[in-house]
Design an enzyme around this catalytic site. Structure first.
Site, short mmCIF file in Angstrom:
data_model
loop_
_atom_site.label_atom_id
_atom_site.label_comp_id
_atom_site.label_asym_id
_atom_site.label_seq_id
_atom_site.Cartn_x
_atom_site.Cartn_y
_atom_site.Cartn_z
N GLU A 49 0.84 -1.18 0.00
CA GLU A 49 0.00 0.00 0.00
C GLU A 49 0.88 1.24 0.00
OE1 GLU A 49 -2.85 -0.29 3.16
OE2 GLU A 49 -3.88 -1.98 2.24
N HIS A 64 -9.12 9.65 4.12
CA HIS A 64 -8.79 8.61 3.15
C HIS A 64 -9.01 9.16 1.74
CE1 HIS A 64 -8.60 4.84 0.98
NE2 HIS A 64 -8.15 4.27 2.07
N ARG A 81 -0.78 9.17 1.99
CA ARG A 81 -2.21 9.42 1.89
C ARG A 81 -2.57 10.91 1.85
NH1 ARG A 81 -5.42 5.10 5.77
NH2 ARG A 81 -5.38 3.37 4.29
N HIS A 101 -11.23 9.61 7.92
CA HIS A 101 -10.97 8.17 8.02
C HIS A 101 -10.33 7.76 9.33
CE1 HIS A 101 -10.37 4.15 6.48
NE2 HIS A 101 -9.06 4.23 6.64
N ARG A 150 -0.80 8.84 9.48
CA ARG A 150 -0.65 7.39 9.66
C ARG A 150 -0.30 6.68 8.37
NH1 ARG A 150 -4.24 3.21 8.81
NH2 ARG A 150 -5.91 4.68 8.35
#
Length: 536
Positions: free
Chosen positions: A126, A243, A289, A348, A383
Site C-alpha cells: 500500500e 482517506h 495518503r 478516516h 498514519r
C-alpha cells in the site's frame, strides 16, 4: 475528576468491583480482553459487539514485516517517513518490532489470513510502504474477518463478560485516580456505574464529527471527550487523516475503496481520463495518503471529479478479489470492472487522542487507552496505511501485560470451587484459587514450548509469589511441581527433544545425558533466579 463513586452509591450497593472494565468492543478492546484472560474483564460496547467498530470496516489489512525480504527496520523507517517528523521513534520501533508476534496471535485466534499453497502469508503493498507487507483476507475483508475471529474467541472465553448497548458517558474517580465507568443504556435514560481496578478506553475515533466519513456512527469521539473531562492529557488532536478514495456516491458513511487497489496497479484519473498523480509525486498513486487526498480534493473541487480506474489492473477479477468494494460499487450502479469509480477524500482516522505511554497508560492513574482513541505517537502527523490495526493489537497486548504486572494475581472467572479443609478461611480459599491461576499462566507463558533464561527466571519468581499465598498441601504440591520443571529447564542449557531453549537452540553433545536434581537444588536455583530477576 467530577464524578465520584459516592455520587452513585445506590447503584453500587452490593456490587463487586471488576478487575478490568474495557469501554469499546472493537479490535483493541477485544484483543486486550483476550490477552487479559483468565483475569475477569467486562467489555462495554455501544452497539452489538463488533457492529459499531471501525476495525470491522478496515479493508486493507494489517501491516507487518513478515516476509523474508522485509525487516522491521524498513517498516519503522516507512512509518517515520509517513509521520512527517513527529512520530515517537521508540514507539514506532516497538510497534513494528512486535508486529509479527501480533499477526501470529491473530492466526492463533483463527483469523484466515490469505496464504499460498505452502502456507506462506500472501502480502500486498500500500501507499508509502517500501515492501509488500500488508497481511490481508480475501483482498479487502481483513477487518471483518479479524473481528469475526476475535468475537468468536471472546464468546468462548468464560472470563470475559460482554455488555452490549451501553454508551460510556463519564469516568468515575477520586482525584487523579480513575475508579470506573458511568454508562447509559442505549436508547434509554438508565445509567449504570461500573467500578473497576483498571479502566481501558478503546472507544474508537471521531469520524461522525464530520459530514463525510468512512467510519461507523459509533465513532463519535465520546471516549476522547470523557477522558478530557476527567483531566487527561490530549495529544495531536489537530491531525486528522482523510482517506483519499472513498466512493463519491452520496452515501453516509461513505464506502471505502481500499488502498490495496492502488497497490495492485489501479490508477487515478480525472474527468478527461488523464492520470494526475504522476505530476504530483514520484510515487504517483502510492504516495502518502495526505498527498493523494489533497490531489484528489483539487480535482473534485475543480468541478471535473476524480476516478479510480481499475479496469486494466483488476478488471474481471474485481468481484472475487475485492468483494466488499465490488458490492458497494454495484449498489451505487457502478461496474468497477468496466467503469472508473468516482472517488473523493473522507474522514478516516484520527492520529490524535488521549496521550499514552509505551504501555498504554494515560496521564490519569488507573486509566489506559488503546486504538484510535489513543495517541501513542506511532502515527505522527499522518498514519501509514494499515498501521491502525497493527497499533491497536500491539498496544492492547502491552496494556494487558502492564495491568497483569501492576495488579494482584487475578481471581479465576471459571475455576470450580475448591474443597476447603476444616477451618480454612474463605479468604484463603479465594487466594489459593488466584494462586492456581497465576501458576498455570506462568507455566504456559514462560515454561512452554519455547523457553529462555529470562522467561524461566520470571516463572520461578511468579511461582514463589503464588506459593506464598497457599496453605493446603495439595495446592502447594502444584507449586512445587511447577518449580521443579522450571528450574530443570533453566539448568539444561541446550535444546533437545521436547525441550527448546531459544537462547540455546542447538543440541550440546556434552549434555547428552539424563539430568538429576533435588528439591534443595531446585530451591537454590529458584533463589538465584529470583536474585537475578530482582537485579541483585
Amino acid at each position: 475528576m467530577g464524578i465520584s463513586v459516592e455520587d452513585f452509591a445506590p447503584a453500587l450497593a452490593g456490587k463487586d468491583v471488576d478487575d478490568v472494565v474495557i469501554l469499546g468492543g472493537g479490535l483493541a478492546g477485544l484483543f486486550c480482553a483476550l490477552k487479559l484472560a483468565p483475569r475477569p474483564v467486562t467489555v462495554i460496547s455501544n452497539a452489538a459487539i463488533g457492529q459499531g467498530a471501525s476495525s470491522a470496516w478496515a479493508q486493507g489489512g494489517i501491516a507487518a514485516a513478515v516476509s523474508e525480504q522485509d525487516t522491521f527496520e524498513k517498516h519503522r523507517d516507512d512509518t517515520l517517513a509517513a509521520g512527517a517528523g513527529i512520530c515517537e521513534r521508540k514507539i514506532v520501533e516497538q510497534m513494528t518490532r512486535e508486529a509479527g508476534d501480533r499477526v501470529r496471535d491473530l492466526l492463533s485466534y483463527g483469523v484466515p489470513f490469505d496464504q499460498d499453497l505452502e502456507g506462506r502469508l500472501q502480502l500486498s503493498r500500500e501507499a508509502a510502504h517500501s515492501e509488500n507487507r500488508v497481511v490481508r483476507v480475501r483482498g479487502d475483508m481483513a477487518g471483518r474477518a479479524i473481528m469475526d475471529a476475535l468475537i468468536a474467541a471472546v464468546r468462548r472465553t468464560p472470563s470475559i463478560r460482554i455488555l452490549e448497548g451501553f454508551i460510556g458517558e463519564s469516568l468515575m474517580g477520586e482525584g487523579r485516580y480513575v475508579t470506573g465507568v458511568l454508562a447509559r443504556k442505549r436508547g434509554g435514560l438508565e445509567r449504570m456505574a461500573f467500578p473497576a481496578h483498571a479502566v481501558v478506553l478503546a472507544s474508537g475515533g471521531i469520524g461522525h464529527l464530520y459530514s463525510v466519513t468512512t467510519n461507523p456512527g459509533e465513532a463519535n469521539g465520546h471516549g476522547l471527550a470523557m477522558a478530557a473531562r476527567a483531566g487527561a492529557v490530549i495529544a495531536d488532536a489537530e491531525f486528522v487523516q482523510f482517506h483519499p478514495t472513498a466512493l463519491n456516491v452520496g452515501r453516509d458513511p461513505a464506502p471505502l475503496a481500499t488502498e490495496a487497489l492502488r497497490g495492485d496497479g489501479a490508477t487515478l484519473i480525472n474527468s478527461a481520463g488523464e492520470r494526475f498523480m504522476t505530476k504530483v509525486h514520484d510515487l504517483a498513486e502510492l504516495a502518502p495518503r495526505d498527498i493523494v487526498a489533497r490531489a484528489i480534493h483539487r480535482e473534485v473541487t475543480s468541478g471535473g471529479g476524480a476516478f479510480l480506474d481499475c479496469r486494466s489492473a483488476v478488471g474481471a477479477a474485481f468481484k472475487d478479489r475485492y468483494p466488499t468494494v465490488y458490492a458497494a460499487c454495484v449498489e451505487a450502479g457502478i461496474d468497477p470492472a468496466t467503469q472508473p469509480i468516482p472517488v473523493a477524500p473522507a474522514e478516516h482516522y484520527h492520529m490524535g487522542g488521549i496521550l499514552t505511554d509505551a504501555n498504554g497508560r494515560t496521564s490519569l492513574d488507573g486509566l489506559w487507552a488503546a486504538g484510535e482513541v489513543a495517541s501513542t505517537g506511532a502515527h505522527g502527523a499522518n498514519r501509514l496505511a494499515s498501521n491502525s490495526l497493527l497499533e491497536a493489537v500491539v498496544f492492547a497486548a502491552r496494556i494487558a501485560d502492564d495491568i497483569q504486572g501492576l495488579m494482584p494475581t487475578p481471581r479465576s472467572a471459571y475455576w470450580n470451587e475448591l474443597d476447603s479443609e476444616p477451618g480454612l478461611p474463605s479468604q484463603r480459599n479465594f487466594d489459593e484459587r488466584e494462586a492456581i491461576t497465576a501458576l498455570r499462566e506462568t507455566m504456559g507463558r514462560n515454561v512452554g514450548v519455547e523457553r529462555d533464561a529470562d522467561s524461566l527466571r520470571r516463572a520461578l519468581a511468579d511461582i514463589a509469589a503464588a506459593e506464598a499465598r497457599c496453605e493446603r498441601i495439595s495446592i502447594r504440591n502444584m507449586m512445587i511441581a511447577g518449580r521443579i520443571i522450571a528450574a530443570s529447564a533453566l539448568k539444561r542449557t541446550e535444546s533437545r527433544g521436547g525441550h527448546f531453549r531459544s537462547d540455546f537452540p542447538e543440541a550440546d553433545p556434552a549434555q547428552a545425558r539424563r539430568s538429576f536434581t533435588s528439591l534443595k537444588e531446585v530451591d537454590a536455583i529458584a533463589k538465584e533466579a529470583a536474585a537475578v530477576a530482582a537485579g541483585e
